[in-house]
Design an enzyme around this catalytic site. Structure first.
Site, short mmCIF file in Angstrom:
data_model
loop_
_atom_site.label_atom_id
_atom_site.label_comp_id
_atom_site.label_asym_id
_atom_site.label_seq_id
_atom_site.Cartn_x
_atom_site.Cartn_y
_atom_site.Cartn_z
N TYR A 187 0.80 -1.22 0.00
CA TYR A 187 0.00 0.00 0.00
C TYR A 187 0.84 1.28 0.00
CZ TYR A 187 -3.69 -3.22 1.48
OH TYR A 187 -4.59 -4.26 1.56
N THR A 188 2.13 1.17 0.16
CA THR A 188 2.97 2.37 0.31
C THR A 188 3.96 2.49 -0.85
OG1 THR A 188 4.61 1.17 1.66
CG2 THR A 188 2.79 2.27 2.82
#
Length: 468
Positions: free
Chosen positions: A118-119
């Site tokens: 997600y990053t």
């Protein structure tokens, strides 16, 4: 190492030697940072790997971590957390070496970063400018899997070991290195060089990633400057609004979750008459200043950190602050123990020693870099020198062009050997491959010859005064 055991047992001797070898291996290659770049192996490798892979714009963290695993073949989750700590949004390592997107955690939080899918991550401009510009001047070694080479340390352009705020746990020993303000470290290093490589008992104060306030104690700080060992006390930065205590910055090595949980524990324990074993609780009623756990609130948001503690009455505020400081919630102290790797050794150094070691290694890096460049440029200059001499002599140039166009390269090369004693064969070959228009006035080769000559002289000037 055998001198540490003088007995007759071969088995004990092997145990002693093996333990020391293991402790050194863990300390040098895992637990402790380099005195030159301030980075542990697990930090240095992904930074170098991202530069090798040219990850200069944000990519999924999975890709950034994958590039690091090539050089650091250990768990991807552990490496991801290490890289997240170096991100600007996290703030644990200064200057920030990684740009990030998404939730990469905060230095004051114990929640951990979001899953790497997600990053986003990429190498920061600071890392490229301050750590990676002079790689051609540092020594390299075989990677852990013997599949390539990696730098022994990164060529830090300032003593980053004093700003990175690194801790490590080795075999039987731990290090705690307080971080100092970047500008003050730069200033102290420059003064050291300008003052003839000496210090004048200057003291600089720690500047922790969490913020907080360092309690002045010049005698302890003097010890840290000279020996690397000393006690530092740090307390939270707070403001008061009637009966509310607003925590704006935390003391060193304290997280928001730990603060809130400790205060709530105090509130619960103060309201509990009996312990689990049925005995009377000696702490019952001893902390009545906060009436409910709900009065301890984390107010952190995208703008920054915050905790609000609501006291029972405005008159209780000072008592609450004193109690929480005494119990290590709003104030903490730690003993600095500045252990670094330096080559194949572990060393304990103060701030002065770190700057000296960095300075000597920095000079060696620049010396290697400029000598390598000079050596390469002088080889190029030899070729260009013969070419420029040829085109600047009309008689030589006309005869050479006649021979190479009517007779052939072999006779033209023989002619060069007749007019330039000792000219290498590869130079003759290089000249023969130039286009005809290059012989008119030399074109880019004449300009390049002047540029190479000037650059060599500039580099030699640098080498003659590396301090400047």
């Amino acid at each position: 190492m055998a001198e540490l055991y003088n007995g007759t047992s071969e088995g004990v001797k092997q145990v002693v030697e093996g333990f020391i070898d293991y402790a050194l291996e863990v300390g040098i290659n895992r637990a402790f940072p380099s005195i030159i770049d301030g980075l542990k192996t697990s930090q240095r490798r992904p930074i170098y790997a991202m530069d090798e892979s040219k990850i200069y714009t944000l990519v999924k963290s999975t890709k950034a971590v994958a590039s690091g695993i090539v050089y650091h073949p250990h768990g991807d989750e552990a490496l991801y957390k290490t890289m997240a700590r170096m991100a600007r949004s996290n703030g644990s390592v200064l200057p920030s070496l990684i740009e990030g997107g998404g939730d990469l955690d905060k230095s004051y939080s114990n929640s951990g970063p979001a899953a790497m899918r997600y990053t986003y991550m990429c190498l920061s401009k600071e890392a490229r400018e301050l750590l990676l510009r002079d790689l051609d001047g540092v020594p390299f070694k075989q990677t852990e899997t013997d599949e390539g080479l990696e730098p022994v340390y990164l060529p830090a352009r300032f003593p980053m070991a004093l700003t990175a705020s690194t801790q490590g746990m080795g075999v039987g020993i731990a290090n705690k290195i307080p971080s100092f303000n970047y500008n003050e470290v730069i200033k102290l290093a420059m003064e050291f060089i300008k003052d003839g490589e000496t210090f004048n008992d200057q003291i600089i104060y720690p500047d922790f990633p969490n913020g907080g306030v360092v309690v002045a104690n010049n005698s302890e700080l003097a010890k840290i400057m000279t020996t690397g060992r000393g006690k530092i006390r740090s307390k939270a930065k707070i403001s008061v609004n009637k009966r509310d205590i607003l925590v704006e910055e935390l003391p060193y090595n304290i997280t928001d979750g730990r603060v809130i949980e400790k205060i709530k524990d105090l509130v619960r324990l103060s309201k509990t008459r009996k312990l689990k074993d049925g005995s009377n609780n000696p702490f019952f009623g001893k902390f009545p200043y906060i009436t409910s756990e709900d009065n301890v609130i984390l107010t952190s948001d995208l703008k920054g950190f915050g905790i609000r503690i609501r006291s029972r009455n405005a008159s209780d505020v000072d008592t609450v602050i004193q109690e929480l400081s005494r119990r290590g919630v709003l104030a903490t102290s730690f003993t600095s123990n500045m252990i670094f790797t330096h080559g194949s050794k572990l060393v304990v150094e103060g701030v002065y020693g770190v700057i000296r070691a960095w300075y000597e290694e920095r000079k060696a890096t620049l010396n290697n870099k400029f000598n390598k460049h000079i050596s390469s440029l002088e080889k190029e200059k030899i070729v260009l020198d013969y070419f420029v001499k040829l085109i600047n002599n009309e008689e030589y140039k006309k005869e050479y062009l006649r021979l190479i166009s009517s007779v052939g390269i072999s006779d033209a090369s023989d002619y060069l050997r007749s007019i330039f004693e000792g000219i290498p064969s590869d130079v003759c070959d290089w000249i023969s491959k130039r286009r005809a228009n290059a012989f008119l006035n030399g074109g880019k080769y004449s300009s390049r010859y002047e540029e190479v000559t000037n650059t060599i002289e500039m580099y030699k000037g640098y080498l003659s005064d590396l301090r400047t």
